[in-house]
Write a protein that holds these residues in place. Structure first.
Motif, PDB file in Angstrom:
ATOM      1  N   SER A 172      43.482  42.217  30.840  1.00  0.00           N
ATOM      2  CA  SER A 172      44.636  43.102  30.967  1.00  0.00           C
ATOM      3  C   SER A 172      44.400  44.225  31.958  1.00  0.00           C
ATOM      4  O   SER A 172      45.351  44.733  32.566  1.00  0.00           O
ATOM      5  CB  SER A 172      45.045  43.657  29.605  1.00  0.00           C
ATOM      6  N   ILE A 173      43.142  44.629  32.145  1.00  0.00           N
ATOM      7  CA  ILE A 173      42.858  45.665  33.143  1.00  0.00           C
ATOM      8  C   ILE A 173      43.217  45.158  34.537  1.00  0.00           C
ATOM      9  O   ILE A 173      43.849  45.856  35.334  1.00  0.00           O
ATOM     10  CB  ILE A 173      41.383  46.108  33.068  1.00  0.00           C
ATOM     11  N   ALA A 174      42.854  43.915  34.829  1.00  0.00           N
ATOM     12  CA  ALA A 174      43.244  43.320  36.114  1.00  0.00           C
ATOM     13  C   ALA A 174      44.755  43.158  36.182  1.00  0.00           C
ATOM     14  O   ALA A 174      45.360  43.312  37.251  1.00  0.00           O
ATOM     15  CB  ALA A 174      42.556  41.968  36.296  1.00  0.00           C
ATOM     16  N   GLY A 175      45.383  42.859  35.049  1.00  0.00           N
ATOM     17  CA  GLY A 175      46.831  42.722  35.022  1.00  0.00           C
ATOM     18  C   GLY A 175      47.543  44.033  35.327  1.00  0.00           C
ATOM     19  O   GLY A 175      48.539  44.066  36.061  1.00  0.00           O
ATOM     20  N   VAL A 176      47.041  45.133  34.777  1.00  0.00           N
ATOM     21  CA  VAL A 176      47.611  46.446  35.069  1.00  0.00           C
ATOM     22  C   VAL A 176      47.483  46.750  36.561  1.00  0.00           C
ATOM     23  O   VAL A 176      48.403  47.286  37.185  1.00  0.00           O
ATOM     24  CB  VAL A 176      46.915  47.540  34.235  1.00  0.00           C
ATOM     25  N   ALA A 177      46.337  46.395  37.134  1.00  0.00           N
ATOM     26  CA  ALA A 177      46.127  46.626  38.568  1.00  0.00           C
ATOM     27  C   ALA A 177      47.171  45.882  39.403  1.00  0.00           C
ATOM     28  O   ALA A 177      47.664  46.409  40.409  1.00  0.00           O
ATOM     29  CB  ALA A 177      44.722  46.208  38.970  1.00  0.00           C
ATOM     30  N   LEU A 178      47.516  44.662  38.993  1.00  0.00           N
ATOM     31  CA  LEU A 178      48.562  43.916  39.713  1.00  0.00           C
ATOM     32  C   LEU A 178      49.880  44.677  39.698  1.00  0.00           C
ATOM     33  O   LEU A 178      50.589  44.745  40.715  1.00  0.00           O
ATOM     34  CB  LEU A 178      48.750  42.539  39.073  1.00  0.00           C
ATOM     35  N   ALA A 179      50.219  45.253  38.550  1.00  0.00           N
ATOM     36  CA  ALA A 179      51.473  45.993  38.423  1.00  0.00           C
ATOM     37  C   ALA A 179      51.465  47.248  39.287  1.00  0.00           C
ATOM     38  O   ALA A 179      52.423  47.526  40.017  1.00  0.00           O
ATOM     39  CB  ALA A 179      51.709  46.360  36.957  1.00  0.00           C
ATOM     40  N   VAL A 180      50.379  48.012  39.206  1.00  0.00           N
ATOM     41  CA  VAL A 180      50.296  49.259  39.964  1.00  0.00           C
ATOM     42  C   VAL A 180      50.274  48.972  41.461  1.00  0.00           C
ATOM     43  O   VAL A 180      50.961  49.640  42.254  1.00  0.00           O
ATOM     44  CB  VAL A 180      49.055  50.069  39.537  1.00  0.00           C
ATOM     45  N   ASP A 181      49.503  47.979  41.878  1.00  0.00           N
ATOM     46  CA  ASP A 181      49.460  47.624  43.304  1.00  0.00           C
ATOM     47  C   ASP A 181      50.861  47.283  43.818  1.00  0.00           C
ATOM     48  O   ASP A 181      51.253  47.680  44.917  1.00  0.00           O
ATOM     49  CB  ASP A 181      48.534  46.430  43.526  1.00  0.00           C
ATOM     50  N   HIS A 182      51.603  46.537  43.011  1.00  0.00           N
ATOM     51  CA  HIS A 182      52.958  46.136  43.409  1.00  0.00           C
ATOM     52  C   HIS A 182      53.863  47.358  43.562  1.00  0.00           C
ATOM     53  O   HIS A 182      54.615  47.477  44.540  1.00  0.00           O
ATOM     54  CB  HIS A 182      53.523  45.179  42.367  1.00  0.00           C
TER      55      HIS A 182
END
Length: 338
Positions: A172-182
């Motif tokens: 989920s930490i990598a998943g949050v990064a995907l959201a923030v990067d977007h």
């Protein structure tokens, strides 16, 4: 009770069902059935028994007792059976175990540690052949009971790396990064997090991932609201947030929170995504039902459920397997809200 040590090729160690299966040239499941007296063709049985004798395999009495006492039921324990992410998981687990001739028994724990630890202790009554559980919190009490369960257990969620329990987790930490990067790529700079309970494993990981991802882009959080992983919590948190600041993007810790946030934004006359972009997490059916539809991070709920069922079924076939840990990669699913 124990196993002789053997030497086969260059490997030295205790003989296991896997050892026998490899030598006999059969699957672990087939070797396990023969060794536990559950059948097999005469030719298969002869090969397996010859291999077992050659490597000095001594049957494990505990493993044999697990094979002998079967109910045909698999348990699934989740915090809230109404949460869409658990519904996705349940469907995948049920589909996977149906092929084994077993049925799924579902238990809601309300994320209470006492309920979950009592459930683990109750496995001594062997009312199920095995259990898949997805706790929101993992305490010392959980780890203590997991270390002495009477039937196999697979945990969907984060466990300490050294825990000798089959485990399926989402990153989920990598998943949050995907959201923030977007959101940053869209030009958003005033980003807030509306989180669930921060003392839960997913809540803590959402918070840590959010702060780390923003820092990587040189940003600070405009705000963080904590509550529960529910629609109403998202609604109320967004109302509070809008009373003190105006973000240009919201990342919600799950789709239920995101739906509540969307309701509050539209209620306040704020256009999504023109004024505030919104990203949820879990990519549940809710993401397709809102208007605008939710951009959401898919944490692979169905894939986690499917893998957990596979691990449990293979554990039932061979209780001597080493503990395994599987991780499901996240993916960003882009829709109209961002």
């Amino acid at each position: 009770m124990g196993r002789k040590r053997f030497q086969h090729g260059t490997h030295t160690g205790p003989a296991t069902v896997r050892t026998v299966a490899d030598l006999a040239g059969v699957s672990i499941a087939s070797a396990s059935r023969v060794l536990n007296g559950l059948g097999g063709s005469p030719e298969l049985s002869a090969r397996v028994k010859a291999a077992a004798e050659r490597v000095g395999y001594v049957p494990n009495a505990i493993a044999r007792s697990l094979q002998a006492q079967r109910t045909g039921l698999i348990g699934l324990a989740v915090a809230d059976i109404g949460n869409p992410v658990y519904v996705q998981m349940m469907r995948a687990i049920e589909q996977e175990i149906a092929g084994s001739g077993r049925q799924l028994l579902i238990q809601a724990t309300n994320a209470h540690t006492a309920n979950e630890t009592e459930l683990l202790r109750g496995l001594a009554r062997r009312y199920v052949d095995g259990l898949i559980m997805s706790p929101l919190r993992v305490t010392e009490a959980h780890l203590h009971e997991l270390g002495r369960t009477a039937v196999p257990v697979v945990v969907v969620g984060q466990l300490p790396d050294e825990t000798p329990i089959d485990n399926v987790r989402a990153d989920s930490i990598a998943g949050v990064a995907l959201a923030v990067d977007h959101l940053v790529e869209l030009g958003r700079t005033r980003i807030v997090l509306i989180n669930g309970a921060p003392d839960t494993v997913p809540g803590a990981h959402r918070d840590a991932g959010f702060r780390a991802a923003l820092a990587r882009h040189g940003h600070e959080p405009v705000g963080v609201e904590n509550g529960e992983f529910t629609f109403d919590a998202g609604l109320q948190a967004t109302r509070r947030l809008l009373n003190r600041t105006r973000p240009d993007a919201i990342f919600a810790a799950n789709d239920l929170i995101a739906a509540g946030a969307l309701h509050a934004l539209l209620e306040a006359g704020i256009r999504v995504p023109e004024e505030v972009a919104l990203v949820g997490m879990d990519n549940t059916d809710i993401a397709e039902l809102t208007f605008p539809r939710l951009t959401s991070v898919d944490l692979g709920a169905a894939a986690r459920g499917r893998k957990a069922a596979q691990l449990l079924l293979s554990r039932l076939d061979d209780p001597t397997l080493p503990a395994r840990r599987e991780s499901i990669a996240p993916a960003l699913v882009r829709r109209e809200s961002a």
